[in-house]
Design a protein around this motif. Structure first.
Motif, PDB file in Angstrom:
ATOM      1  N   GLU A  44       0.455  -0.656   0.390  1.00 46.34           N
ATOM      2  CA  GLU A  44      -0.134  -0.187  -0.373  1.00 46.34           C
ATOM      3  C   GLU A  44       1.100   1.385  -0.041  1.00 46.34           C
ATOM      4  N   VAL A  45       2.225   0.590   0.881  1.00 41.55           N
ATOM      5  CA  VAL A  45       3.365   2.110   0.351  1.00 41.55           C
ATOM      6  C   VAL A  45       4.138   2.202  -0.512  1.00 41.55           C
ATOM      7  N   ASP A  46       4.906   1.312  -0.428  1.00 43.39           N
ATOM      8  CA  ASP A  46       6.196   0.875  -0.853  1.00 43.39           C
ATOM      9  C   ASP A  46       5.959  -0.207  -2.825  1.00 43.39           C
ATOM     10  N   ASN A  47       6.870   0.212  -2.716  1.00 42.94           N
ATOM     11  CA  ASN A  47       7.171  -1.005  -4.204  1.00 42.94           C
ATOM     12  C   ASN A  47       7.332  -1.340  -4.280  1.00 42.94           C
ATOM     13  N   ILE A  48       7.619  -3.413  -4.640  1.00 41.99           N
ATOM     14  CA  ILE A  48       7.910  -4.126  -4.337  1.00 41.99           C
ATOM     15  C   ILE A  48       8.850  -4.668  -5.340  1.00 41.99           C
ATOM     16  N   VAL A  49       9.677  -4.388  -5.331  1.00 42.86           N
ATOM     17  CA  VAL A  49      10.509  -5.066  -6.236  1.00 42.86           C
ATOM     18  C   VAL A  49      11.094  -5.794  -6.783  1.00 42.86           C
ATOM     19  N   GLN A  50      11.332  -7.556  -6.034  1.00 43.28           N
ATOM     20  CA  GLN A  50      11.758  -8.420  -6.047  1.00 43.28           C
ATOM     21  C   GLN A  50      11.188  -9.503  -5.103  1.00 43.28           C
ATOM     22  N   ILE A  51      11.027 -10.722  -5.197  1.00 42.64           N
ATOM     23  CA  ILE A  51      10.832 -11.904  -3.831  1.00 42.64           C
ATOM     24  C   ILE A  51      11.858 -12.767  -4.375  1.00 42.64           C
ATOM     25  N   GLU A  52      12.341 -13.858  -2.734  1.00 41.51           N
ATOM     26  CA  GLU A  52      12.933 -14.670  -3.188  1.00 41.51           C
ATOM     27  C   GLU A  52      13.190 -15.219  -1.939  1.00 41.51           C
ATOM     28  N   GLY A  53      12.883 -16.989  -2.714  1.00 44.47           N
ATOM     29  CA  GLY A  53      13.060 -17.719  -0.425  1.00 44.47           C
ATOM     30  C   GLY A  53      12.719 -18.874  -0.757  1.00 44.47           C
ATOM     31  N   ILE A  54      13.065 -20.250  -0.470  1.00 41.15           N
ATOM     32  CA  ILE A  54      13.051 -20.803   0.014  1.00 41.15           C
ATOM     33  C   ILE A  54      11.664 -21.198   0.618  1.00 41.15           C
ATOM     34  N   LEU A  55      10.880 -21.424  -0.226  1.00 42.13           N
ATOM     35  CA  LEU A  55       9.162 -21.740   0.549  1.00 42.13           C
ATOM     36  C   LEU A  55       9.005 -23.171   0.436  1.00 42.13           C
ATOM     37  N   ASN A  56      10.186 -23.753   0.155  1.00 40.85           N
ATOM     38  CA  ASN A  56       9.643 -25.300   0.531  1.00 40.85           C
ATOM     39  C   ASN A  56      10.817 -25.780   1.559  1.00 40.85           C
ATOM     40  N   GLY A  57       9.353 -27.056   2.614  1.00 45.65           N
ATOM     41  CA  GLY A  57      10.202 -27.005   3.344  1.00 45.65           C
ATOM     42  C   GLY A  57      11.110 -28.695   3.182  1.00 45.65           C
ATOM     43  N   THR A  58       9.994 -29.590   2.623  1.00 42.15           N
ATOM     44  CA  THR A  58      10.939 -31.178   2.362  1.00 42.15           C
ATOM     45  C   THR A  58      11.857 -30.673   1.404  1.00 42.15           C
ATOM     46  N   THR A  59      12.345 -29.939   0.301  1.00 41.91           N
ATOM     47  CA  THR A  59      13.211 -30.083  -0.152  1.00 41.91           C
ATOM     48  C   THR A  59      13.968 -29.610   0.494  1.00 41.91           C
ATOM     49  N   ASN A  60      13.925 -29.063   0.925  1.00 39.95           N
ATOM     50  CA  ASN A  60      14.956 -27.812   1.371  1.00 39.95           C
ATOM     51  C   ASN A  60      15.805 -29.282   2.698  1.00 39.95           C
ATOM     52  N   TYR A  61      15.195 -30.060   3.219  1.00 41.14           N
ATOM     53  CA  TYR A  61      15.505 -31.111   4.656  1.00 41.14           C
ATOM     54  C   TYR A  61      16.653 -31.867   4.007  1.00 41.14           C
ATOM     55  N   ILE A  62      15.796 -32.602   2.551  1.00 40.08           N
ATOM     56  CA  ILE A  62      15.996 -33.342   1.527  1.00 40.08           C
ATOM     57  C   ILE A  62      18.009 -32.562   1.076  1.00 40.08           C
ATOM     58  N   LEU A  63      18.058 -31.730   1.430  1.00 45.31           N
ATOM     59  CA  LEU A  63      19.195 -30.509   0.351  1.00 45.31           C
ATOM     60  C   LEU A  63      19.968 -30.612   1.485  1.00 45.31           C
ATOM     61  N   THR A  64      19.798 -30.514   2.531  1.00 42.87           N
ATOM     62  CA  THR A  64      20.157 -30.065   3.771  1.00 42.87           C
ATOM     63  C   THR A  64      21.096 -32.034   4.354  1.00 42.87           C
ATOM     64  N   LYS A  65      19.891 -32.832   4.107  1.00 46.54           N
ATOM     65  CA  LYS A  65      20.698 -33.897   4.203  1.00 46.54           C
ATOM     66  C   LYS A  65      22.370 -34.624   3.624  1.00 46.54           C
ATOM     67  N   MET A  66      21.863 -34.236   2.315  1.00 45.48           N
ATOM     68  CA  MET A  66      22.377 -35.226   1.001  1.00 45.48           C
ATOM     69  C   MET A  66      23.657 -34.174   1.515  1.00 45.48           C
ATOM     70  N   TYR A  67      23.229 -32.981   1.671  1.00 47.25           N
ATOM     71  CA  TYR A  67      24.528 -32.457   1.805  1.00 47.25           C
ATOM     72  C   TYR A  67      25.368 -32.595   2.238  1.00 47.25           C
ATOM     73  N   GLU A  68      24.915 -32.775   3.628  1.00 45.59           N
ATOM     74  CA  GLU A  68      25.818 -32.503   5.171  1.00 45.59           C
ATOM     75  C   GLU A  68      26.247 -34.306   5.084  1.00 45.59           C
ATOM     76  N   GLU A  69      25.186 -34.853   4.525  1.00 44.89           N
ATOM     77  CA  GLU A  69      25.443 -36.767   4.791  1.00 44.89           C
ATOM     78  C   GLU A  69      26.134 -37.145   3.689  1.00 44.89           C
ATOM     79  N   GLU A  70      25.963 -36.257   2.518  1.00 50.04           N
ATOM     80  CA  GLU A  70      26.835 -37.192   1.134  1.00 50.04           C
ATOM     81  C   GLU A  70      26.047 -37.986   0.737  1.00 50.04           C
ATOM     82  N   LEU A  71      24.695 -37.776   0.789  1.00 51.91           N
ATOM     83  CA  LEU A  71      23.462 -39.074   0.539  1.00 51.91           C
ATOM     84  C   LEU A  71      22.784 -38.940  -1.067  1.00 51.91           C
ATOM     85  N   PRO A  72      22.981 -40.091  -1.661  1.00 50.07           N
ATOM     86  CA  PRO A  72      22.073 -39.907  -3.075  1.00 50.07           C
ATOM     87  C   PRO A  72      20.329 -39.358  -2.503  1.00 50.07           C
ATOM     88  N   PHE A  73      19.843 -38.840  -3.828  1.00 49.69           N
ATOM     89  CA  PHE A  73      19.040 -38.234  -3.609  1.00 49.69           C
ATOM     90  C   PHE A  73      18.176 -39.340  -2.972  1.00 49.69           C
TER      91      PHE A  73
END
Lengths: 410, 410
Positions: free
Chosen positions: A145-174
């Protein structure tokens, strides 16, 4: 007395039921209103419940809620999107306020349902549909209502973030990491919507439509998932000191909307780097406000239920009308563009002779670092237009070469 | 027509003036209301202005705003807190809505001014008083209607964070970093309020009072600043892989409120670690919602002005009454307690014989690692109660020993 009809008694629905029952007295003191859940729609009568609930409250027939003139507010916590859409539409037509957690319903139908709610002078609120417990939709509505938003960026899905964290930290296959996520209850039996990025695209579509005041249809958003990441990719990312995140990003520039969901490699300097497990982080960029970050639990029973109740409170306080946003329903649906940038590609060749066939062509697009190892070739392109990315994908597919790619933001 | 009286035309005031003038037409389309700044209070007529403004709008006399029956909303962007307090009180008494950015006025007078606003059925809003452009007060007010907030923690002062970043990254003495901050316009000529932690304590007091619904007076908050940090401390922090941040923290447990402002050493795993320069990060912990993070520009012309306009919009939309919070004005003022924890101490002795005199006593408090170097002794205590911390400080002061301490949260 405010009567509520609750659709669904799964994880989120039972969270809503519990909070309203626990907080009932408090609500009464604060606004002098009794709030009562009058009826709950369920699928099977015999199923074991997470909550202690009187059988008389349960029904298998949506009409017992939608046609009940004493019910003021309908809360949708259903998993079946088609049933949910029909119920929401019907509830609004029958002059009821609606609160929903379902991004799968909101994303494709936001403009239609919002328009219907406006005609009926009722609320259509969906704070819980993005970012679980993070207050993001309502603050965003206020900001625009006041400002112009020009960009949105996000980690928006917990499931994939959990999988990626797990893959990265433990070097696991998908698929091992996916199984672990399913075992922990993060991923569903059919994980397609999460791992292909569709869930992220829906949420990005909702945020972008609200922020830019134009339909940003999720069907049109470039969407590439995480299921093709191999352990070899994880090794390569570590070598570069980068970590993969599934990021939804949109921006508006010179009247054009850009949007994509894709794996992005981020460095230690990125705010996304330390977002682990099922957490969400959403960045908004406003012309006046600068960059804002919103971080918290992107899903879960209590956080999501809490967001639903926040919407209910706004309805009870009567301030919902100002929360119904303006979207020009007549504007053409926007087909957003993808992002140019630095890109990582890994190609896995069945036949070594294909290597030269593919490479001699595509290395002309940009300065490019090549790492060959047996049948794998990793190519790091300094700058590709989105068009180039698509051309590379087409060529790889034409040759039957397996590939994975990721934008590099580090 | 909505008439606004603007108090102050400094950095923030001129930002407000610009946004309202630029957005005027948009506001009119959205709510069919003309918004006009009718009068601006300034201190000196001759001063050069940041904005292009008609001389007829300017006045040196607050009464021209406060007594003008056509003015609906008073926006306070004054630097003199006494003038600001009197103007705000007077404006509310004269049935005007008030929006302020002044934490120095809000912190000690929140309950009184909020109560007055309620009596008059007018708004008293202060989003811009904490976290500059970060929407934090309004989301917090919404959250507490459903959830119980049990902890607040934040980097709330951009000036000290800039100084600490500078000291850490370039290994500079405090006064050199302070001078740089003054040169860049981050720190004021008299930086006391920032570097002693008083500004952080005011913001923490505002957040805590809103969150816990009880007066948390900032005079009572334990407050230790950053001006005693020496370059030797910076070396020691780096040795431990920790970085210093000035953090305001409060929590409520078993009915007791704990609150303190103090330097805290954080590790790479902390969300505060990567908050650099003048940025702010605020963590809220809700029983249902879990941990939420709010991050953005904690100060500055446009971000702060934007927050002020958000409050103005809420007034115009008529939803301000629900934004006036309930604080029991009759509760006794709360004297919050400080935090137990792991603590870093550096003592600098004028006389080596004092070393044993001080140490033999205080090492009995807890397991403790000692590092002696010439006239400096660094002591890392595994666990001190807040009472022990005070006793150690008293003993050091009694012996005339120079010291610096910091809680360790890593």
């Amino acid at each position: 007395m405010i009567n509520i009809g609750l659709l669904g008694l799964g994880t989120v629905g039972s969270g809503v039921y519990e909070i309203i029952n626990q907080q009932g007295l408090f609500f009464k003191n604060q606004w002098n209103e009794d709030i009562k859940i009058k009826k709950v729609l369920i699928k099977h009568k015999e199923k074991e419940r997470f909550v202690d609930i009187d059988d008389n409250l349960l029904t298998l027939n949506p009409k017992e809620i939608l046609d009940d003139e004493e019910i003021d507010i309908v809360i949708d916590a259903l998993s079946d999107r088609e049933v949910a859409y029909n119920c929401i539409k019907n509830a609004l037509e029958n002059n009821k306020h609606v609160v929903t957690a379902s991004k799968a319903v909101v994303a494709p139908n936001l403009c239609e349902l919002q328009y219907l709610a406006k005609q009926k002078r009722k609320a259509f609120l969906f704070e819980a549909s993005v970012g679980g417990g993070i207050p993001i939709i309502n603050p965003l509505k206020q900001m625009i209502e006041v400002d112009n938003i020009v960009q949105i960026e996000g980690i928006l899905n917990g499931t994939t973030n959990y999988i990626l964290t797990k893959m990265y930290e433990e070097e696991l296959p998908f698929y091992v990491a996916l199984k672990d996520a399913q075992h922990k209850g993060y991923a569903e039996l059919d994980p397609t919507d999460d791992i292909k990025g569709y869930d992220t695209a829906r949420k990005l579509s909702i945020l972008s439509t609200v922020a830019y005041g134009q339909k940003v249809n999720f069907d049109y958003i470039d969407c590439y998932g995480i299921d093709k990441i191999a352990v070899e990719d994880i090794y390569a990312f570590k070598e570069m000191d980068l970590t993969p995140k599934l990021i939804g990003k949109s921006k508006i520039k010179d009247g054009n909307i850009y949007a994509a969901v894709e794996p992005v490699l981020v460095s230690k300097d990125s705010s996304f780097f330390s977002v682990k497990d099922a957490f969400n982080l959403i960045l908004l960029n406003g012309l006046n406000t600068g960059e804002l970050h919103f971080y918290g639990q992107g899903a879960g029973k209590n956080p999501t239920a809490n967001s639903i109740i926040l919407d209910v409170i706004n309805i009870i306080k009567g301030i919902y009308e100002s929360e119904n946003i303006n979207i020009d329903d007549n504007t053409q649906e926007y087909k957003p563009l993808g992002f140019d940038g630095k890109y990582y590609f890994r190609f896995t060749f069945k036949d070594v002779k294909d290597i030269d066939l593919l490479l001699e062509d595509i290395v002309q697009y940009s300065q490019c670092k090549l790492i060959k190892e047996n049948k794998n070739v990793i190519a790091i392109f300094e700058w590709l237009s989105r068009k180039n990315v698509d051309e590379i994908i087409n060529k790889a597919q034409g040759l039957g070469v397996d590939y994975f790619y990721s934008r590099i933001d580090g």
